[in-house]
Scaffold this active site. Structure first.
Site, short mmCIF file in Angstrom:
data_model
loop_
_atom_site.label_atom_id
_atom_site.label_comp_id
_atom_site.label_asym_id
_atom_site.label_seq_id
_atom_site.Cartn_x
_atom_site.Cartn_y
_atom_site.Cartn_z
N GLY A 185 38.08 42.84 30.24
CA GLY A 185 39.16 43.32 31.09
C GLY A 185 40.52 42.89 30.58
O GLY A 185 40.69 41.77 30.12
N ARG B 191 50.93 38.12 19.82
CA ARG B 191 52.20 37.85 19.13
C ARG B 191 52.24 36.43 18.60
O ARG B 191 52.63 36.18 17.45
CB ARG B 191 53.36 38.09 20.10
CG ARG B 191 54.74 37.72 19.59
CD ARG B 191 55.78 37.99 20.68
NE ARG B 191 57.13 37.67 20.27
CZ ARG B 191 57.69 36.47 20.41
NH1 ARG B 191 56.99 35.47 20.93
NH2 ARG B 191 58.95 36.26 20.01
N ALA B 192 51.84 35.47 19.43
CA ALA B 192 51.88 34.06 19.03
C ALA B 192 50.92 33.78 17.88
O ALA B 192 51.24 33.02 16.96
CB ALA B 192 51.56 33.17 20.23
N ARG C 75 34.34 47.69 25.77
CA ARG C 75 33.08 46.97 25.78
C ARG C 75 32.17 47.59 24.72
O ARG C 75 32.28 48.77 24.41
CB ARG C 75 32.44 47.01 27.17
CG ARG C 75 33.40 46.50 28.24
CD ARG C 75 32.74 46.29 29.59
NE ARG C 75 33.73 45.98 30.62
CZ ARG C 75 34.24 44.78 30.84
NH1 ARG C 75 33.86 43.76 30.09
NH2 ARG C 75 35.12 44.59 31.80
N ASP D 242 34.70 35.16 29.74
CA ASP D 242 33.44 34.54 29.35
C ASP D 242 32.54 35.47 28.55
O ASP D 242 31.81 35.02 27.65
CB ASP D 242 32.71 33.98 30.57
CG ASP D 242 32.46 35.02 31.66
OD1 ASP D 242 32.91 36.17 31.52
OD2 ASP D 242 31.82 34.66 32.67
N THR E 64 42.04 36.18 31.53
CA THR E 64 41.40 36.94 32.60
C THR E 64 42.13 36.67 33.90
O THR E 64 42.49 35.52 34.18
CB THR E 64 39.91 36.58 32.75
OG1 THR E 64 39.42 37.11 33.99
CG2 THR E 64 39.69 35.08 32.74
N ASP F 134 40.91 36.59 36.70
CA ASP F 134 40.04 35.90 37.64
C ASP F 134 40.22 34.38 37.63
O ASP F 134 39.80 33.70 38.57
CB ASP F 134 38.57 36.23 37.36
CG ASP F 134 38.23 37.67 37.70
OD1 ASP F 134 38.88 38.23 38.60
OD2 ASP F 134 37.33 38.24 37.06
N ASP G 68 38.61 32.11 36.06
CA ASP G 68 37.30 31.48 36.29
C ASP G 68 36.73 30.76 35.07
O ASP G 68 35.54 30.44 35.04
CB ASP G 68 36.29 32.52 36.79
CG ASP G 68 36.13 33.68 35.80
OD1 ASP G 68 36.86 33.75 34.80
OD2 ASP G 68 35.25 34.53 36.05
N ARG H 74 35.36 39.51 41.87
CA ARG H 74 33.97 39.85 42.18
C ARG H 74 33.13 38.59 42.37
O ARG H 74 32.28 38.52 43.24
CB ARG H 74 33.38 40.71 41.05
CG ARG H 74 31.96 41.20 41.33
CD ARG H 74 31.45 42.11 40.24
NE ARG H 74 32.24 43.34 40.13
CZ ARG H 74 33.07 43.61 39.14
NH1 ARG H 74 33.25 42.74 38.17
NH2 ARG H 74 33.75 44.74 39.12
N ALA I 38 48.35 34.62 55.46
CA ALA I 38 47.26 35.42 56.03
C ALA I 38 46.48 34.60 57.05
O ALA I 38 46.33 33.39 56.93
CB ALA I 38 46.33 35.91 54.93
N ARG J 144 46.01 44.10 37.50
CA ARG J 144 45.85 43.89 36.06
C ARG J 144 47.07 44.36 35.27
O ARG J 144 47.25 43.97 34.12
CB ARG J 144 44.62 44.65 35.54
CG ARG J 144 43.32 43.97 35.83
CD ARG J 144 42.23 44.65 35.05
NE ARG J 144 40.93 44.06 35.30
CZ ARG J 144 39.80 44.53 34.81
NH1 ARG J 144 39.82 45.61 34.05
NH2 ARG J 144 38.66 43.94 35.07
#
Length: 329
Positions: free
Chosen positions: A18, A28-29, A79, A110, A133, A135, A137, A179, A194, A263
């Site tokens: 993703g 770039r770096a 992918r 991952d 990512t 996420d 994670d 997810r 919230a 994203r």
């Protein structure tokens, strides 16, 4: 984590999985840091798919001009089912050797790292991973590239939704990405004020959600905001709304799924700096002889994590923030 002195003359760089804001800053770096050390760089388009199918182009400092502010990835991403096979990985390794690449820098999550780890194990390819990512994670780094941008995009949208929820005295169920992990849902719920946050990591039965909403009714709150991670066990915002709407007919209930806007867009300054640090560090650790590792930032310092460790488990959410969200709702 293997370590041996290597003479790096040419490296490849790819983005996979993703997309996330800041990937371009990382590319770039990598390119500019390598160029300063007289290391040649090949950009591999469409991730492992492009590596197998020779979508490979030479990059230089001019190739990566004017991309640091752009979302997405100039190298594109895709992918590859073929790369999941030994035959596919053999073809990828052969192409790395064909272009005389001494090492490969992979930017992604991952799944990207798992592929790089297999490539290293099976074909003795020098690899370094850069965590990117939304996420957030991946263990071994406080934040992943793209997380801060996604967080701010979601928060901006939720703030706007809060305005209309208040104006019409409505209940909004807002679904954010996540997810398997609730980092975005947790932090946006705190930052937006919230009333409820539903996370994959926290088991929350529908009856408990109803109980919390009943409490809000008793407090005479005429508008409310529920942030739902897409992977929450209630089934996401749409299914949750279907399961509670009959019990709260007094609320004008609406569902808003933020989806892929999280994203996209320009990366925040924080993500641009993080990506720049990690891209430069990836080249540095390769030159120092590290391989089959991931570079991250922990407590504002660069940390090297063995790839097998980085892919072994997900990062856990901060449960003190979970308690804070409950306290402040």
């Amino acid at each position: 984590m293997a370590q041996h002195l290597i003479d790096v003359e040419t490296i490849g760089v790819l983005t996979s999985g993703g997309d996330s804001p800041g990937m371009n800053a990382a590319v770039r770096a990598v390119v500019r840091t390598a160029s300063r050390s007289n290391i040649n760089v090949f950009g591999i388009r469409h991730g492992y798919f492009g590596l197998i199918n020779e979508e490979i182009d030479k990059l230089d400092t001019h190739s990566v001009s004017n991309i640091i502010q752009r979302g997405g990835t100039m190298l594109k991403t895709a992918r590859s089912e073929e790369f999941r096979t030994k035959e596919g990985r053999t073809k990828a390794a052969e192409n790395l050797k064909k272009y005389n690449m001494d090492a490969l820098v992979v930017i992604g999550g991952d799944g990207t790292f798992a592929g790089a780890h297999k490539l290293s194990e099976e074909h003795d390819i020098n690899v370094v991973g850069i965590p990117a990512t939304i996420d957030n994670d991946i263990i071994g780094t406080d934040e992943t590239i793209g997380y801060d941008s996604a967080l701010n995009t979601a928060l901006d949208a939720i703030d706007k939704i809060r305005d209309t929820a208040d104006a019409h005295e409505r209940m909004f169920l807002v679904e954010v990405m996540g997810r398997d992990t609730g980092f975005i849902a947790l932090e946006t719920s705190i930052a937006s004020g919230a009333e409820i946050a539903l996370l994959p990591e926290e088991l929350t039965h529908v009856d408990e959600v109803k109980k919390q909403l009943q409490t809000m009714l008793k407090e005479q709150r005429r508008s409310s905001l529920v942030v739902v991670a897409e992977g929450d066990e209630t089934g996401g915002a749409i299914k949750l709304a279907e399961r509670i709407k009959d019990d709260f007919s007094q609320y004008d209930m609406r569902v808003c799924i933020l989806g892929h806007i999280q994203r996209g867009g320009a990366p925040t300054a924080r993500d641009r700096v993080l990506a720049s640090r990690l891209g430069a560090s990836a080249v540095k650790v390769l030159r120092e002889g590290h391989t089959d590792v991931m570079v991250g930032v922990v407590n504002n310092s660069i940390k090297i994590t063995p790839m097998r460790v980085a892919i072994s488990k997900k990062k856990e959410i901060d449960h003190t923030l979970v308690e804070l969200a409950k306290l402040l709702r």
